[in-house]
Design an enzyme around this catalytic site. Structure first.
Site, mmCIF file in Angstrom:
data_model
loop_
_atom_site.group_PDB
_atom_site.id
_atom_site.type_symbol
_atom_site.label_atom_id
_atom_site.label_comp_id
_atom_site.label_asym_id
_atom_site.label_seq_id
_atom_site.Cartn_x
_atom_site.Cartn_y
_atom_site.Cartn_z
ATOM 1 N N PHE A 1 158.373 39.669 -103.139
ATOM 2 C CA PHE A 1 158.237 39.424 -101.695
ATOM 3 C C PHE A 1 157.835 40.736 -101.032
ATOM 4 C CE2 PHE A 1 159.428 39.359 -97.276
ATOM 5 C CZ PHE A 1 158.868 38.162 -96.866
ATOM 6 N N ASP B 1 158.012 49.178 -103.369
ATOM 7 C CA ASP B 1 158.404 48.584 -102.094
ATOM 8 C C ASP B 1 159.928 48.633 -102.031
ATOM 9 O OD1 ASP B 1 159.005 47.117 -99.891
ATOM 10 O OD2 ASP B 1 157.661 45.450 -100.340
ATOM 11 N N LYS C 1 163.236 47.901 -92.674
ATOM 12 C CA LYS C 1 164.562 47.310 -92.486
ATOM 13 C C LYS C 1 165.612 48.316 -91.987
ATOM 14 C CE LYS C 1 163.823 43.013 -94.767
ATOM 15 N NZ LYS C 1 163.013 42.677 -95.929
#
Ligand SMILES: *Cc1c(COP(=O)(O)O)cnc(C)c1O
Length: 400
Positions: free
Chosen positions: A140, A225, A254
């Site tokens: 993702f 990532d 985030k």
């Protein structure tokens, strides 16, 4: 207004691109949130690890308020007095030479994709428009058209074509597949050190290290990532550290703002981020002083409160206690740091009903895929709070 009134209003006027649990939250502090009817819940999702520092961390709220009183947005048409500090502090923390600030995680990934492509053309010498980037099944990386091009989820792509060329998919954790996929046109391998949305999947030991060696051998950039795995979640500042790997590029997001504001960044060497010349890339809000002020404090809180160390210690405790639960529904547990996937058996009826039951007991977490309950509390959680949660998890896993 009652819960149902909010839901009705949102569903009438808002697009239905999510299927949230039906609690309408209006307050949050630390690991606790409260809904509009005054019910309290322990947050065991932490906004997909964006609130590792806990909700409304007082230091972050203060940093943001202080900056709000001064200056919030300049655009990059002008300079501001916060970006230089965030750039320096993030580089010092991560050990990289340069950073590029954006807002959402997907934008950081897009930025990394652009950087490695341009690096491929200008430095590696790949022929125009031939660059290839390898990504993994189960990944993702966000929701832009280019990113969903290499999403394993058919639903993420279906109806959004034509998609972007230049991406190859290989199985996650399979080093042979990586070697076989590399061609002279390969510019980068994009990988999550631990797959979060994929269901908290920790690859086989040595995978990242061997990937890094292969990439180096073939002059391919390793892009990690770490938007969800980074900033403490796995028990290290970055998950790549578990294998002593320093990727060529890291995407961060985030928890970079502790949940107060969308802030993301890409860090890399001067050789890589140096490919961007004025006008090549940008963002109106990227690097704005409000974002930078809150991100600076968010990083300091992670260090000062030893959140990676807490995640390592409390994560081991949580996993140990979970494994002692004798449940007919659980197939196995997997995870690292304060990040657990409870993988349910095929006949358990899916994870959603367990998440709903936990919500009714005052604990919020979210299924990922249909059969995995993901646990990812804020890293400021205490052992006593974990015990509180474990009681509820045990009840739900044994009684449902
Ligand atoms: C959440 C996430 C993203 C996307 O971040 P957004 O802020 O939602 O765009 C990218 N990569 C990983 C690994 C993520 O977990």
């Amino acid at each position: 207004m009652k819960t149902q009134d909010y839901i009705k209003m949102e569903d009438q006027y808002g697009a239905h691109n999510y299927k949230p649990l039906n609690c309408v939250l209006c307050k949050g502090q630390g690991v606790w949130v409260e809904d509009v009817e005054g019910n309290r819940y322990m947050d065991f999702l932490a906004s997909y690890s964006a609130v590792n520092q806990g909700h409304s961390h007082p230091r972050l709220v203060k940093a943001m308020k202080d900056q709000l009183d001064k200056l919030s947005l300049t655009s990059r048409a002008f300079r501001n007095d916060q970006l230089p500090f965030l750039a320096k502090e993030l580089c010092e923390l991560t050990g990289y030479e340069m950073m590029l600030p954006m807002n959402s995680g997907a934008e950081a990934v897009e930025t990394a994709l652009k950087a490695v492509r341009k690096w491929g053309y200008t430095i590696k010498g790949v022929e125009k428009d031939k660059a290839e980037i390898i990504a993994c099944d189960g990944n993702f990386h966000g929701r832009t058209i280019s990113i969903v091009t290499f999403s394993p989820e058919e639903q993420y792509k279906d109806g959004f074509g034509p998609l972007t060329p230049g991406f190859k998919m290989i199985p996650y954790g399979d080093i042979k597949a990586l070697e076989a996929a590399i061609t002279p046109n390969t510019v980068a391998f994009l990988v999550e050190p631990v797959q979060g949305e994929g269901g908290v999947i920790v690859p086989p030991a040595g995978y990242l290290k061997k990937s890094a060696e292969l990439c180096k051998k073939h002059n391919v950039l390793l892009v990690a990532d770490e938007i969800q795995s980074g900033l403490g979640r796995t028990g290290k500042m970055f998950a790549s550290e578990h294998e002593g790997v320093k990727p060529d590029v890291i995407t961060i997001g985030k928890a970079l703002s502790g949940g107060l504001y969308p802030v993301s960044a890409v860090v890399a060497s001067k050789e890589i981020l140096g490919v961007f010349k004025p006008g090549d890339h940008g963002s109106t809000y990227g690097g704005n002083p409000l974002a930078c002020a809150v991100a600076r404090e968010a990083l300091k809180v992670i260090v000062d409160e030893k959140l990676p160390e807490r995640a390592a210690e409390l994560g081991a405790y949580l996993m140990d206690r979970l494994k002692k639960i004798d449940s007919p529904h659980v197939d196995f547990y997997r995870g690292i740091g304060l990040w657990v996937g409870i993988v349910l058996k095929k006949d358990a009826g899916g994870a959603r009903r367990f998440c709903e039951a936990l919500m009714n007991k005052g604990m919020l977490c979210k299924e990922t895929h249909w059969n995995v309950i993901r646990l990812a509390p804020p890293l400021v959680i205490t052992k006593e709070e974990i015990d509180w949660a474990l009681e509820r998890i045990e009840q739900v896993l044994t009684e449902l």
